[in-house]
Scaffold this motif. Structure first.
Motif, PDB file in Angstrom:
ATOM      1  N   GLY A 153       0.687   8.527  -2.583  1.00 52.36           N
ATOM      2  CA  GLY A 153      -0.465   7.953  -1.875  1.00 52.36           C
ATOM      3  C   GLY A 153      -0.580   8.538  -0.493  1.00 52.36           C
ATOM      4  O   GLY A 153       0.115   9.474  -0.149  1.00 52.36           O
TER       5      GLY A 153
ATOM      6  N   GLN B 293       6.309   4.093  -0.368  1.00 52.73           N
ATOM      7  CA  GLN B 293       4.854   3.957  -0.457  1.00 52.73           C
ATOM      8  C   GLN B 293       4.389   3.920  -1.914  1.00 52.73           C
ATOM      9  O   GLN B 293       4.739   4.772  -2.728  1.00 52.73           O
ATOM     10  CB  GLN B 293       4.178   5.127   0.252  1.00 52.73           C
TER      11      GLN B 293
ATOM     12  N   ASP C  89      -6.115  -2.424   8.301  1.00 57.60           N
ATOM     13  CA  ASP C  89      -7.161  -2.037   7.332  1.00 57.60           C
ATOM     14  C   ASP C  89      -6.816  -2.449   5.899  1.00 57.60           C
ATOM     15  O   ASP C  89      -7.448  -1.986   4.954  1.00 57.60           O
ATOM     16  CB  ASP C  89      -7.382  -0.518   7.399  1.00 57.60           C
ATOM     17  N   LYS C  90      -5.803  -3.310   5.746  1.00 59.03           N
ATOM     18  CA  LYS C  90      -5.339  -3.654   4.399  1.00 59.03           C
ATOM     19  C   LYS C  90      -5.682  -5.100   4.023  1.00 59.03           C
ATOM     20  O   LYS C  90      -5.719  -5.988   4.876  1.00 59.03           O
ATOM     21  CB  LYS C  90      -3.812  -3.480   4.292  1.00 59.03           C
TER      22      LYS C  90
ATOM     23  N   GLU D  74      -7.287  -5.476  -8.483  1.00 62.80           N
ATOM     24  CA  GLU D  74      -7.042  -4.128  -7.939  1.00 62.80           C
ATOM     25  C   GLU D  74      -8.291  -3.579  -7.235  1.00 62.80           C
ATOM     26  O   GLU D  74      -8.194  -2.803  -6.281  1.00 62.80           O
ATOM     27  CB  GLU D  74      -6.623  -3.182  -9.071  1.00 62.80           C
TER      28      GLU D  74
ATOM     29  N   ASP E  84      -5.301  -3.958  -1.586  1.00 57.19           N
ATOM     30  CA  ASP E  84      -4.415  -2.794  -1.505  1.00 57.19           C
ATOM     31  C   ASP E  84      -3.024  -3.089  -2.063  1.00 57.19           C
ATOM     32  O   ASP E  84      -2.212  -2.177  -2.241  1.00 57.19           O
ATOM     33  CB  ASP E  84      -4.289  -2.368  -0.037  1.00 57.19           C
ATOM     34  N   CYS E  85      -2.720  -4.361  -2.302  1.00 53.99           N
ATOM     35  CA  CYS E  85      -1.390  -4.753  -2.799  1.00 53.99           C
ATOM     36  C   CYS E  85      -1.510  -6.148  -3.406  1.00 53.99           C
ATOM     37  O   CYS E  85      -2.286  -6.975  -2.916  1.00 53.99           O
ATOM     38  CB  CYS E  85      -0.411  -4.771  -1.615  1.00 53.99           C
TER      39      CYS E  85
ATOM     40  N   ILE F 252      -2.139   0.135  -7.691  1.00 57.61           N
ATOM     41  CA  ILE F 252      -1.684  -0.351  -6.382  1.00 57.61           C
ATOM     42  C   ILE F 252      -0.320  -1.034  -6.546  1.00 57.61           C
ATOM     43  O   ILE F 252       0.040  -1.452  -7.647  1.00 57.61           O
ATOM     44  CB  ILE F 252      -2.704  -1.338  -5.757  1.00 57.61           C
TER      45      ILE F 252
ATOM     46  N   MET G  39       2.963  -0.146   1.476  1.00 56.09           N
ATOM     47  CA  MET G  39       1.654   0.377   1.862  1.00 56.09           C
ATOM     48  C   MET G  39       1.776   1.556   2.828  1.00 56.09           C
ATOM     49  O   MET G  39       0.818   1.949   3.492  1.00 56.09           O
ATOM     50  CB  MET G  39       0.782  -0.749   2.417  1.00 56.09           C
TER      51      MET G  39
END
Ligand code: CP
Length: 344
Positions: free
Chosen positions: A14, A40, A80-81, A134, A138-139, A159, A341
């Motif tokens: 990623g 990651q 941003d997550k 998803e 992001d997770c 993810i 992440m």
């Protein structure tokens, strides 16, 4: 993109996007860039296959997070997550410490905190839920009752998926915070005598902890439970294969001579026969008198919630580490979120 069929920690690759990071966050990022481990995109599904190197790296990052919280209680490392917290079984510590971790890292959380309010109650499969979610986040952090359910979800998506407890299976993030706590309380993870007491059959925390501490060459594991709730044979066999001495104890006397005594609740929700639960509840109760009779510097741990396994008169003893243990969950979960992440 390949997923590891063995479960555990899985590489996915990623990108690391640093454009939204503050100067301080870039500095933190730069400081950690020399890190040889790269988590990651990995799933955190089980403690079974974690290496000593991986565990130590997660604990090192957890300590970084604890330090970060002292100077910057809320950072923008994950600004941003978005993280999904899918809790399809009850939870206080795991859900709220993950939610705190998300907020302290500047990310956003979307939450299901009651299975009845999600479409799994209408019969949607875990895989379909995962595929749908998803597209939003992001997770995924998930707790649900089926052993292997988190892996089913991880196999369905690209993810990272973090297992927050899969029935009577595994609870790897709990095991990591347990190790972080042991390291802080005892100063080492190496060569310890660890006693696990209570429901060792259905208790996922003890399953994960048994595997997670194994790479640190425990002096001995003492398994103390009612006969009907013994540690599963395959786990004991795995420990024997790894060369960890294991002892089955019928009373708490030996457990009280360990470096760490890890008490657990009888898992009422896993019993199909209520009468059987009634017969076994209250089998092992640790009180102040017993702690004071035990090893002088014993550390008392419990994943919580407790029912009656530790009486409240133990709480203010210096050896009672269980609320410190619960607080450590925030730092360890911050580290895991940042690692998977790509921001640690
Ligand atoms: N230790 C633990 O998993 O607690 P919760 O069930 O409250 O999350």
């Amino acid at each position: 993109m390949e997923k590891n069929p063995e479960g555990g920690l899985i590489w996915l690759g990623g990108h690391i996007a640093v454009d939204v990071m503050s100067i301080e966050d870039v500095e933190i990022h730069e400081k950690m860039k020399g890190n040889p481990m790269n988590f990651q995109g990995k799933d955190i599904l089980s403690a079974e296959n974690m290496t000593q190197e991986e565990i130590l790296e997660i604990l090192r990052q957890s300590a970084e997070m604890e330090n970060l919280c002292k100077t910057r209680p809320v950072s923008d490392l994950l600004a941003d997550k978005v993280v999904a917290l899918l809790f399809l079984e009850p939870s206080t510590r795991t859900r709220l410490s993950f939610e705190t971790a998300v907020k302290r890292l500047g990310a956003k959380a979307i939450t299901v905190s009651d299975a009845k309010t999600s479409s799994t109650a209408k019969g949607e499969t875990l895989a379909d839920t995962a595929r749908t979610v998803e597209g939003y986040v992001d997770c995924i952090v998930v707790r649900q009752p089926m052993i292997g359910g988190a892996k089913v979800m991880a196999d369905a998506v690209k993810i990272p998926v973090i297992n927050g407890g899969d029935g009577a299976g595994q609870h790897p993030t709990q095991a990591l915070l347990d190790l972080y706590t042991i390291q802080k309380e005892r100063g080492t993870l190496e060569g310890l005598k660890l006693a696990m007491v209570g429901d060792l059959k259905f208790g996922r925390t003890v399953h994960s902890l048994t595997y997670a501490l194994a790479p640190f060459k425990p002096k001995e594991y003492i398994f103390c439970s009612p006969a009907a709730l013994e540690m599963p044979e395959h786990i004991v066999a795995d420990m024997v294969e790894k060369g960890v001495p294991c002892k089955i104890a019928a009373s708490m006397d030996e457990a009280l001579q360990a470096d760490v005594i890890y008490m657990t609740r009888i898992q009422k929700e896993r019993f199909t026969d209520a009468a059987e639960y009634e017969k076994l509840k209250g089998s092992f109760i640790l009180n102040r008198r017993l702690v004071e009779k035990g090893k002088k510097d014993i550390t008392v741990m419990h994943p919580l919630p407790r029912v009656d396994e530790i009486t409240v008169d133990v709480d203010d003893l210096p050896s009672a580490a269980y609320f410190r243990q619960a607080h450590n969950g925030v730092f360890v979960r911050m580290a895991l979120l940042a690692l998977v992440m790509g921001r640690a």
